[in-house]
Design a protein around this motif. Structure first.
Motif, PDB file in Angstrom:
ATOM      1  N   UNK A  15       0.792  -1.217   0.000  1.00 36.56           N
ATOM      2  CA  UNK A  15       0.000   0.000   0.000  1.00 36.56           C
ATOM      3  C   UNK A  15       0.823   1.264   0.000  1.00 36.56           C
ATOM      4  N   UNK A  16       2.113   1.132   0.195  1.00 37.75           N
ATOM      5  CA  UNK A  16       2.983   2.283   0.223  1.00 37.75           C
ATOM      6  C   UNK A  16       3.374   2.764  -1.154  1.00 37.75           C
ATOM      7  N   UNK A  17       4.211   3.789  -1.182  1.00 31.42           N
ATOM      8  CA  UNK A  17       4.628   4.418  -2.430  1.00 31.42           C
ATOM      9  C   UNK A  17       6.136   4.611  -2.469  1.00 31.42           C
ATOM     10  N   UNK A  39      12.444  -7.051 -13.119  1.00 32.47           N
ATOM     11  CA  UNK A  39      12.701  -8.475 -13.182  1.00 32.47           C
ATOM     12  C   UNK A  39      12.624  -9.049 -11.772  1.00 32.47           C
ATOM     13  N   UNK A  40      11.666  -9.930 -11.579  1.00 30.82           N
ATOM     14  CA  UNK A  40      11.499 -10.619 -10.317  1.00 30.82           C
ATOM     15  C   UNK A  40      12.231 -11.957 -10.378  1.00 30.82           C
ATOM     16  N   UNK A  86       2.233  -3.492  -4.182  1.00 26.34           N
ATOM     17  CA  UNK A  86       1.830  -4.826  -3.780  1.00 26.34           C
ATOM     18  C   UNK A  86       3.052  -5.724  -3.705  1.00 26.34           C
ATOM     19  N   UNK A  87       2.985  -6.799  -2.931  1.00 24.00           N
ATOM     20  CA  UNK A  87       4.121  -7.719  -2.854  1.00 24.00           C
ATOM     21  C   UNK A  87       4.578  -8.231  -4.214  1.00 24.00           C
ATOM     22  N   UNK A  88       3.656  -8.404  -5.152  1.00 29.03           N
ATOM     23  CA  UNK A  88       4.026  -8.896  -6.477  1.00 29.03           C
ATOM     24  C   UNK A  88       4.826  -7.870  -7.275  1.00 29.03           C
ATOM     25  N   UNK A 119       6.923  -5.592   1.288  1.00 31.83           N
ATOM     26  CA  UNK A 119       6.754  -6.638   2.293  1.00 31.83           C
ATOM     27  C   UNK A 119       6.286  -6.044   3.600  1.00 31.83           C
ATOM     28  N   UNK A 120       5.552  -6.851   4.358  1.00 30.35           N
ATOM     29  CA  UNK A 120       5.138  -6.459   5.695  1.00 30.35           C
ATOM     30  C   UNK A 120       6.234  -6.709   6.712  1.00 30.35           C
TER      31      UNK A 120
END
Length: 120
Positions: A15-17, A39-40, A86-88, A119-120
């Motif tokens: 949710x961050x920026x 690239x993940x 988002x994590x993705x 990530x959280x």
């Protein structure tokens, strides 16, 4: 002679920026293309956002409405504003530009990459 350097990556909660910057150095005459790629792990490098001559923009469906590519006309720098991360979205982000200087015709250049971790 032409060099691209990314900055602005880091760790952010979902949710961050973040805003990524790409600084283009050298005796640049013109840029006719600017793009952000990522690239993940285990994935191929993919286009995230791009801007061509005339400020035509293109976005991957996965980031449309969340990411914005822009440029600063007063200096050879362009940006990727990333909202609602988002994590993705976790990946190494690379900037790319097609530039010409006094000696070289339009040529693609890549930055070294900057890590974005959501990530959280």
């Amino acid at each position: 002679q032409v060099q691209l350097v990314e900055s602005g990556g880091g760790l952010v909660q979902p949710g961050g920026s973040l805003r990524l910057s790409c600084s283009v150095s050298g005796n640049i005459i013109s840029l006719n293309y600017m793009g952000w790629y990522r690239q993940a792990p285990g994935k191929e490098r993919e286009l995230v956002a791009s801007m061509s001559t005339g400020r035509q923009t293109n976005y991957a469906d996965s980031v449309k409405g969340r990411f914005t590519i822009s440029k600063d006309d007063t200096k050879s720098t362009f940006y990727l504003q990333m909202n609602n991360l988002r994590p993705v979205d976790t990946a190494v982000y690379y900037c790319n530009a097609r530039a010409r200087d006094y000696y070289t015709d339009y040529t693609p250049y890549w930055g070294q990459g900057t890590q974005v971790t959501v990530s959280s």
